[in-house]
Write a protein that holds these residues in place. Structure first.
Motif, PDB file in Angstrom:
ATOM      1  N   PRO A   1      20.719  28.729 -21.990  1.00 20.40           N
ATOM      2  CA  PRO A   1      21.585  29.112 -21.119  1.00 20.40           C
ATOM      3  C   PRO A   1      21.434  30.263 -20.430  1.00 20.40           C
ATOM      4  O   PRO A   1      20.885  31.292 -21.049  1.00 20.40           O
ATOM      5  CB  PRO A   1      22.739  28.732 -21.565  1.00 20.40           C
ATOM      6  CG  PRO A   1      22.870  29.049 -22.957  1.00 20.40           C
ATOM      7  CD  PRO A   1      21.319  28.674 -23.459  1.00 20.40           C
ATOM      8  N   PRO A   2      21.606  30.540 -19.299  1.00 19.77           N
ATOM      9  CA  PRO A   2      21.391  31.680 -18.422  1.00 19.77           C
ATOM     10  C   PRO A   2      22.020  32.974 -19.155  1.00 19.77           C
ATOM     11  O   PRO A   2      21.610  34.129 -19.082  1.00 19.77           O
ATOM     12  CB  PRO A   2      22.107  31.519 -16.885  1.00 19.77           C
ATOM     13  CG  PRO A   2      21.826  29.993 -16.750  1.00 19.77           C
ATOM     14  CD  PRO A   2      22.158  29.502 -18.187  1.00 19.77           C
ATOM     15  N   ASN A   3      23.387  32.896 -19.639  1.00 16.98           N
ATOM     16  CA  ASN A   3      24.264  33.833 -20.042  1.00 16.98           C
ATOM     17  C   ASN A   3      23.615  34.158 -21.494  1.00 16.98           C
ATOM     18  O   ASN A   3      23.549  35.458 -21.911  1.00 16.98           O
ATOM     19  CB  ASN A   3      25.534  33.395 -20.594  1.00 16.98           C
ATOM     20  CG  ASN A   3      25.580  32.147 -21.404  1.00 16.98           C
ATOM     21  OD1 ASN A   3      24.667  31.497 -21.555  1.00 16.98           O
ATOM     22  ND2 ASN A   3      26.896  31.784 -22.124  1.00 16.98           N
ATOM     23  N   LEU A   4      22.911  33.374 -22.331  1.00 20.82           N
ATOM     24  CA  LEU A   4      22.119  33.944 -23.413  1.00 20.82           C
ATOM     25  C   LEU A   4      20.810  34.529 -23.079  1.00 20.82           C
ATOM     26  O   LEU A   4      20.442  35.638 -23.676  1.00 20.82           O
ATOM     27  CB  LEU A   4      21.917  32.925 -24.115  1.00 20.82           C
ATOM     28  CG  LEU A   4      23.102  32.288 -24.940  1.00 20.82           C
ATOM     29  CD1 LEU A   4      22.778  31.228 -26.064  1.00 20.82           C
ATOM     30  CD2 LEU A   4      23.793  33.314 -25.954  1.00 20.82           C
ATOM     31  N   LEU A   5      20.319  33.941 -21.876  1.00 25.76           N
ATOM     32  CA  LEU A   5      18.862  34.774 -21.605  1.00 25.76           C
ATOM     33  C   LEU A   5      19.230  36.069 -21.015  1.00 25.76           C
ATOM     34  O   LEU A   5      18.339  37.149 -21.093  1.00 25.76           O
ATOM     35  CB  LEU A   5      18.169  33.864 -20.468  1.00 25.76           C
ATOM     36  CG  LEU A   5      17.459  32.519 -20.922  1.00 25.76           C
ATOM     37  CD1 LEU A   5      17.019  31.637 -19.741  1.00 25.76           C
ATOM     38  CD2 LEU A   5      16.584  32.855 -21.842  1.00 25.76           C
ATOM     39  N   ALA A   6      20.450  36.180 -20.485  1.00 24.96           N
ATOM     40  CA  ALA A   6      20.760  37.791 -19.975  1.00 24.96           C
ATOM     41  C   ALA A   6      20.835  38.697 -21.161  1.00 24.96           C
ATOM     42  O   ALA A   6      20.515  39.866 -20.767  1.00 24.96           O
ATOM     43  CB  ALA A   6      22.067  37.597 -19.352  1.00 24.96           C
TER      44      ALA A   6
END
Length: 375
Positions: free
Chosen positions: A6-11
């Motif tokens: 998910p985007p929050n982990l990719l950040a």
């Protein structure tokens, strides 16, 4: 697989911004030279005022000087108050002063727990009392420690004045005097700088009792107060403290000596008791041995008596055989050896001879035991 996060982990895995470029410094701050050196206060001296125009220095008051100044101010204020109260004080117009002044007795240093009835019981022995006035504090209502006693006769007042001074009431020795406010001209109470005057100067060695209280001429020869009363007071307190410490040491030494004497007496008593117990045990052992020896002697005599009786009733020559046994250990004369008695080898003579042997053997054994037994 990271593309599926998910985007929050990719950040979290995103790279940071690059570090910006800064040009290098020529010198560090501590390496730089100041254009203007440190000079202190020299440039500002011209801003100071001229010492000739400055005010003179003021001297600070020390602690001793401040205490002395306050003491003087307090004495001056008290003197002003006394002067003001002296102008207003008139004992003859005092509403609290009642009765005849020449029949009134002044009693001071009274215990605060002493009641009027107790004072009446103590002072009625000198005569009938008309009135007792105990002085109480107007603010707290507690007794002030002094009272006025008015007698019915003046002679009773004089008798109490002479004999009741120093009397102990409820654990305190009272001071007895006449009422001086209305009887002595120029007298002032203690709160106005007066008091008892020369009648109470100190301890029992300098106090004046009974007669001569009004005569002040005898006090002229006495030395005046010390110029440094606080030093004398400290010296007296130190002397009293040393005396009390010496008394305590003496009392402690007396208690120690008494305890040592008690311990010594107790040890001597214990030693005497042990000696007596040992003597009693020795006496008991000696008595027990005597009783045992007596019992053995009695048993031996009983056996001998029985054997004699048994030997006396045995037949032909039995009566003659008992006599040699009592006379000694000599064997009986039974004739030449090898001859038998009338009844053969087992006859009564042979039996009597065996009994004599047994009796002699028992005699020797009992005699050895009696000699071996201690007294």
């Amino acid at each position: 697989m990271t593309q599926f996060l998910p985007p929050n982990l990719l950040a979290l895995f995103a790279p940071r911004d690059p570090i910006p470029y800064l040009p290098p410094l020529e010198k560090l701050p501590h390496e730089k030279h100041h254009n203007q050196p440190y000079c202190g206060i020299a440039p500002y001296i011209r801003e100071f005022e001229d010492p000739r125009d400055a005010p003179p220095p003021t001297r600070a008051e020390t602690r001793e000087e401040r205490m002395e100044r306050k003491r003087r101010e307090k004495i001056e204020r008290r003197q002003q108050e006394v002067e003001t109260e002296l102008k207003m004080w008139d004992p003859h117009n005092d509403p609290n002063a009642q009765g005849d002044a020449f029949k009134t007795l002044f009693v001071a240093r009274v215990n605060y727990d002493t009641t009027e009835s107790k004072l009446r019981r103590e002072f009625e022995v000198y005569g009938p009392i008309k009135r007792i006035h105990m002085v109480y504090s107007k603010r707290s209502g507690k007794p002030r420690g002094y009272a006025f006693i008015e007698y019915e006769h003046e002679r009773d007042m004089h008798s109490a004045y002479k004999h009741a001074d120093g009397k102990k009431i409820d654990g305190r020795r009272v001071l007895v005097d006449v009422e001086r406010g209305r009887t002595v001209k120029g007298w002032r109470p203690r709160r106005l700088g007066g008091g008892l005057g020369g009648t109470r100067r100190g301890g029992a060695d300098v106090n004046i009792r009974h007669s001569g209280r009004d005569d002040t001429s005898r006090y002229d020869e006495r030395p005046g107060p010390s110029p440094l009363p606080h030093r004398d007071r400290d010296r007296d307190r130190e002397r009293e403290r040393r005396e009390r410490s010496r008394e305590r040491d003496k009392e402690r030494e007396r208690r120690r000596s008494r305890s040592r004497d008690r311990r010594r007496r107790s040890r001597s008593r214990d030693k005497e008791e042990r000696r007596r117990s040992r003597e009693r045990s020795k006496d008991k052992d000696r008595e027990r041995k005597r009783r045992s020896s007596r019992s053995r002697e009695r048993a031996r005599r009983e056996r001998e008596r029985k054997e004699e009786l048994r030997g006396g009733g045995g037949g032909g020559g039995g009566g003659d055989m008992a006599e040699p046994s009592e006379a000694g250990d000599a064997p009986p004369d039974d004739g030449p050896p090898g001859e038998l008695g009338p009844d053969g080898p087992d006859g009564p003579e042979e039996k009597g001879r065996d009994r004599d042997r047994e009796r002699r053997r028992s005699h020797r054994k009992n005699g050895y035991l009696m000699e071996a037994a201690p007294e």
